[in-house]
Design a protein around this motif. Structure first.
Motif, mmCIF file in Angstrom:
data_model
loop_
_atom_site.group_PDB
_atom_site.id
_atom_site.type_symbol
_atom_site.label_atom_id
_atom_site.label_comp_id
_atom_site.label_asym_id
_atom_site.label_seq_id
_atom_site.Cartn_x
_atom_site.Cartn_y
_atom_site.Cartn_z
ATOM 1 N N ILE A 144 32.631 -15.098 -25.111
ATOM 2 C CA ILE A 144 31.880 -15.599 -26.251
ATOM 3 C C ILE A 144 32.819 -15.696 -27.707
ATOM 4 C CG2 ILE A 144 29.963 -15.848 -27.734
ATOM 5 C CD1 ILE A 144 28.265 -14.058 -25.595
ATOM 6 N N GLU A 145 33.636 -14.174 -27.495
ATOM 7 C CA GLU A 145 34.258 -14.733 -28.695
ATOM 8 C C GLU A 145 35.350 -15.311 -28.820
ATOM 9 O OE1 GLU A 145 35.164 -10.721 -29.028
ATOM 10 O OE2 GLU A 145 33.681 -9.815 -30.500
ATOM 11 N N MET A 146 36.212 -15.781 -27.252
ATOM 12 C CA MET A 146 36.565 -16.536 -26.847
ATOM 13 C C MET A 146 36.715 -17.861 -27.136
ATOM 14 S SD MET A 146 39.014 -16.938 -23.373
ATOM 15 C CE MET A 146 37.601 -17.103 -22.573
ATOM 16 N N ILE A 147 35.189 -18.485 -26.758
ATOM 17 C CA ILE A 147 34.400 -19.813 -26.297
ATOM 18 C C ILE A 147 34.473 -20.187 -28.935
ATOM 19 C CG2 ILE A 147 32.359 -20.830 -26.715
ATOM 20 C CD1 ILE A 147 32.715 -19.539 -23.868
ATOM 21 N N GLU A 148 33.438 -19.004 -29.180
ATOM 22 C CA GLU A 148 33.780 -19.920 -30.524
ATOM 23 C C GLU A 148 34.620 -19.690 -31.718
ATOM 24 O OE1 GLU A 148 29.979 -17.430 -31.515
ATOM 25 O OE2 GLU A 148 28.829 -18.208 -29.420
ATOM 26 N N ASN A 149 35.553 -18.609 -31.175
ATOM 27 C CA ASN A 149 36.501 -18.159 -31.844
ATOM 28 C C ASN A 149 38.180 -18.750 -31.584
ATOM 29 O OD1 ASN A 149 35.009 -17.348 -33.745
ATOM 30 N ND2 ASN A 149 35.262 -14.964 -32.710
ATOM 31 N N ASP A 150 38.037 -19.188 -30.223
ATOM 32 C CA ASP A 150 40.125 -19.459 -29.717
ATOM 33 C C ASP A 150 39.466 -19.541 -28.339
ATOM 34 O OD1 ASP A 150 42.152 -19.480 -29.759
ATOM 35 O OD2 ASP A 150 42.830 -17.526 -29.566
ATOM 36 N N GLY A 203 23.083 -11.237 -23.219
ATOM 37 C CA GLY A 203 24.282 -11.760 -23.170
ATOM 38 C C GLY A 203 24.901 -12.272 -22.337
ATOM 39 N N LEU A 204 23.654 -13.231 -21.203
ATOM 40 C CA LEU A 204 23.689 -14.167 -20.260
ATOM 41 C C LEU A 204 23.592 -15.670 -20.179
ATOM 42 C CD1 LEU A 204 23.294 -12.423 -16.621
ATOM 43 C CD2 LEU A 204 25.532 -12.959 -17.566
ATOM 44 N N ARG A 205 22.060 -14.844 -21.369
ATOM 45 C CA ARG A 205 21.579 -16.089 -22.163
ATOM 46 C C ARG A 205 22.899 -16.652 -23.249
ATOM 47 N NH1 ARG A 205 17.288 -14.468 -24.597
ATOM 48 N NH2 ARG A 205 16.864 -12.250 -23.397
ATOM 49 N N ASP A 206 23.168 -16.316 -23.913
ATOM 50 C CA ASP A 206 23.677 -15.978 -25.165
ATOM 51 C C ASP A 206 24.817 -16.588 -24.474
ATOM 52 O OD1 ASP A 206 22.350 -15.555 -26.931
ATOM 53 O OD2 ASP A 206 23.090 -13.694 -26.993
ATOM 54 N N VAL A 207 26.169 -16.355 -23.062
ATOM 55 C CA VAL A 207 27.057 -17.267 -22.694
ATOM 56 C C VAL A 207 26.769 -18.230 -22.218
ATOM 57 C CG1 VAL A 207 27.874 -16.106 -20.599
ATOM 58 C CG2 VAL A 207 29.372 -16.542 -22.207
ATOM 59 N N SER A 208 25.848 -18.529 -21.366
ATOM 60 C CA SER A 208 25.180 -19.760 -21.685
ATOM 61 C C SER A 208 25.875 -21.061 -22.187
ATOM 62 C CB SER A 208 24.201 -19.823 -19.900
ATOM 63 O OG SER A 208 24.086 -21.077 -19.779
ATOM 64 N N ALA A 209 24.442 -20.883 -23.428
ATOM 65 C CA ALA A 209 24.514 -21.328 -23.836
ATOM 66 C C ALA A 209 25.320 -21.703 -25.545
ATOM 67 C CB ALA A 209 23.091 -20.930 -25.384
ATOM 68 N N SER A 210 26.370 -20.645 -24.891
ATOM 69 C CA SER A 210 27.413 -20.912 -25.862
ATOM 70 C C SER A 210 28.259 -22.178 -25.006
ATOM 71 C CB SER A 210 28.654 -19.699 -26.031
ATOM 72 O OG SER A 210 29.819 -19.556 -27.092
ATOM 73 N N ILE A 211 28.792 -21.876 -23.472
ATOM 74 C CA ILE A 211 29.393 -22.632 -22.988
ATOM 75 C C ILE A 211 29.300 -24.350 -22.788
ATOM 76 C CG2 ILE A 211 30.197 -23.537 -20.766
ATOM 77 C CD1 ILE A 211 30.192 -19.917 -19.809
ATOM 78 N N ARG A 212 27.509 -24.064 -23.331
ATOM 79 C CA ARG A 212 26.746 -25.583 -22.516
ATOM 80 C C ARG A 212 27.790 -26.443 -24.324
ATOM 81 N NH1 ARG A 212 23.775 -23.062 -19.069
ATOM 82 N NH2 ARG A 212 22.937 -25.065 -17.469
ATOM 83 N N GLU A 213 27.233 -25.642 -25.161
ATOM 84 C CA GLU A 213 27.299 -26.030 -26.973
ATOM 85 C C GLU A 213 29.323 -26.457 -27.078
ATOM 86 O OE1 GLU A 213 26.577 -25.121 -31.360
ATOM 87 O OE2 GLU A 213 25.877 -23.542 -30.090
ATOM 88 N N HIS A 214 29.691 -25.197 -26.622
ATOM 89 C CA HIS A 214 30.974 -25.365 -26.930
ATOM 90 C C HIS A 214 31.905 -26.223 -26.405
ATOM 91 C CE1 HIS A 214 30.334 -23.272 -31.059
ATOM 92 N NE2 HIS A 214 29.265 -22.274 -30.027
ATOM 93 N N LEU A 215 31.777 -26.075 -24.822
ATOM 94 C CA LEU A 215 32.297 -26.869 -23.948
ATOM 95 C C LEU A 215 32.201 -27.972 -22.873
ATOM 96 C CD1 LEU A 215 33.610 -23.083 -22.548
ATOM 97 C CD2 LEU A 215 34.958 -24.227 -24.738
ATOM 98 N N ALA A 216 30.343 -27.744 -22.850
ATOM 99 C CA ALA A 216 30.277 -29.062 -22.827
ATOM 100 C C ALA A 216 29.608 -30.095 -23.130
ATOM 101 C CB ALA A 216 28.825 -28.470 -20.955
#
Length: 566
Positions: A144-150, A203-216
């Protein structure tokens, strides 16, 4: 010693040969068991178990005396061989795609180990399980930190990121099942595991949501977003081989474009009959506004269903068993489901799309226009009798073991094929408005070939697919979004949408070869096609025409000429 080529030797070999039906039924059930036991698709253990099983069955199949089988047995052999080879290719392609998501799922090994240990009833060590959860959460947090910060470290296509999110969702579902299995039965499990599980579950819900928002690129709360999972040209070629289609993806696009032009030409003819000259889209607007009032759609569908049954029976086109004719049911589709299926669904029953009081004013009007009287007339034939309802009735009763070889070219091709026949049959009464309704669907199926294959080739984005349906076919935007969402969200095989038109063209070409040449009567042709059950149309052709078949049969039938309209 008995010679293997002597009459006695041949009889012995035939007696030793496995019955193909029994083999197919056994493999069908074995695969169900393996997939149910290992439900998580990204599991390396699952992949290896499937690969070992498929490889073993393929080797066993190849040891069978193909030449001693009758024509039905030879077709079953080829269906089974084709299926096993296709499943192996799909495993390899899925592994390649999942490897691209590995950066986002470093925690999957630990969680898979927990889920699969529960399936295999390995003794539970609650302290060790808790430690694995703590380690997994640390990895989830880092992702999550890598997705959102780097996120610059992550070079990944949106579609691969979306695949990663879906894989995480699957892992999440299975981890929840693991936790519920042990919770409450083992006091030490609750003491050690409940707290770290709760953190990982979030955490699994959060990382899935983060991937959807920031990468997809899917905004939070936008559950209707369309991303899809294109399989590329290599994947399409594998699918075409499995469907026994002897054309390249590019050639299929050309077929779709050629049929599209024919439809537009016919739409202009119908438009002229309605007084709109060549402005067929204006004629289409008149047709779309001819809908029944709220509460009356079920009566319309009932009357259209009875019209369809009467027509095929009166003209002796296909056998309609009394049970199929008398025992069909109707249900209404929920507003939520209409986002994916904006039109009718059919098969064992007919599910009617029509607006409800929960929908806003604009959505109501679009749904009513999209399910107008003239669109519905063609749809009912497609979904009920002689289409999917009759089809489902027959495949449950004749050679049902072949349902393993279900293909959209056979399933959807059959239903659309009847739209071809009704278009050409002068006995089936058609007003210009009716013709517009029939042509709308035919044009729509041409567009499906074009946009679905181009999407998987990476040549069209989802929004471009929607725009094609709105601008060039005449869809309401809401129904276009539903169609594209349905086509690309991964619930259908990559060639499913192309299978409608291409399958219909195949069956129509087969009808020309068998009915119009006098080889079979029309009713006999239709009845036999249904009773042979699901398979690639090329093998249905081999059965009906008793063509010579070899153990290494490869698709070769050119059912459509790109030089002239068929």
């Amino acid at each position: 010693m008995v010679s293997v080529t002597s009459p006695r030797g041949i009889a012995i070999r035939r007696a030793q040969a496995d019955g193909m039906r029994e083999r197919i039924e056994r493999i069908t059930e074995d695969l169900k068991d393996i997939k149910n036991f290992y439900p998580i698709k990204i599991s390396p253990r699952r992949t290896q178990k499937l690969r070992d099983f498929l490889t073993s069955e393929l080797e066993s199949l190849r040891s069978q005396p193909f030449d001693l089988y009758d024509q039905q047995g030879k077709v079953d052999y080829l269906l089974m061989r084709n299926y096993l080879e296709r499943q192996l290719r799909e495993l390899d392609l899925d592994c390649k795609q999942d490897e691209k998501t590995a950066l986002l799922l470093p925690f999957s090994d630990n969680l898979l180990e927990l889920c699969e240990a529960r399936a295999m009833v390995v003794s539970m060590n609650s302290k060790d399980a808790a430690q694995k959860l703590v380690e997994s959460q640390s990895q989830i947090t880092a992702v999550i930190e890598m997705i959102e910060n780097d996120s610059t470290k992550i070079r990944m296509e949106k579609t691969i990121a979306f695949r990663a999110a879906r894989n995480i969702d699957s892992l999440h579902t299975n981890l929840k099942e693991w936790f519920e299995f042990y919770k409450g039965y083992d006091p030490s499990f609750n003491w050690w595991v409940s707290h770290p599980y709760g953190i990982v579950e979030k955490g699994l819900r959060d990382v899935s949501a983060s991937i959807r928002e920031h990468l997809a690129g899917i905004r939070p709360g936008n559950d209707d977003a369309i991303v899809g999972d294109p399989i590329g040209r290599e994947g399409l070629l594998s699918e075409l081989l499995g469907e026994m289609i002897a054309y390249t993806p590019e050639e299929l696009i050309s077929i779709g474009e050629k049929e599209f032009k024919w439809c537009v030409s016919e739409l202009k003819k119908a438009s002229r009959s309605m007084g709109y000259q060549d402005n067929w889209k204006q004629a289409l607007e008149e047709v779309k506004n001819d809908f029944v009032e709220p509460g009356k759609q079920t009566e319309l569908v009932r009357d259209l269903t009875m019209e369809a049954i009467s027509f095929v029976e009166d003209h002796q086109l296909v056998t309609v068993p009394p049970v199929a004719k008398e025992n069909w049911q109707m249900f209404m589709m929920s507003p939520e489901r209409q986002k994916v299926n904006p039109f009718f669904l059919g098969g064992e029953c007919i599910i009617v799309s029509y607006p409800t009081d929960q929908m806003d004013h604009e959505a109501k009007l679009m749904s009513m226009r999209g399910n107008n009287i003239h669109f519905s007339r063609a749809t009912v034939f497609h979904e009920m009798i002689p289409g999917h309802h009759l089809q489902m009735h027959m495949i449950a009763r004749y050679r049902p073991y072949r349902q393993l070889f279900d293909t959209p070219f056979w399933i959807e091709g059959w239903a659309l094929y009847w739209e071809f026949l009704l278009w050409n049959d002068e006995r089936f009464q058609k007003t210009p408005q009716n013709r517009i309704g029939m042509l709308f669907w035919r044009l729509h199926r041409c567009a499906r070939i074009i946009f679905s294959i181009k999407f998987h080739l990476g040549q069209m984005a989802p929004q471009e697919c929607i725009d094609l349906l709105v601008d060039q076919v005449g869809h309401e935007r809401a129904t276009a979004e539903g169609e594209v969402r349905r086509s690309l969200n991964g619930d259908y095989s990559p060639l499913y949408q192309a299978g409608y038109m291409l399958g219909a063209l195949q069956i129509y070409a087969l009808r020309k070869e068998t009915v119009e040449t006098g080889h079979l009567g029309e009713k006999e042709f239709h009845d036999r096609f249904l009773k042979e059950n699901c398979m690639p149309i090329e093998l249905a052709r081999a059965l009906m025409q008793d063509q010579p078949l070899s153990r290494e049969h490869k698709p070769s039938w050119k059912f459509y000429s790109l030089e002239t309209h068929e």
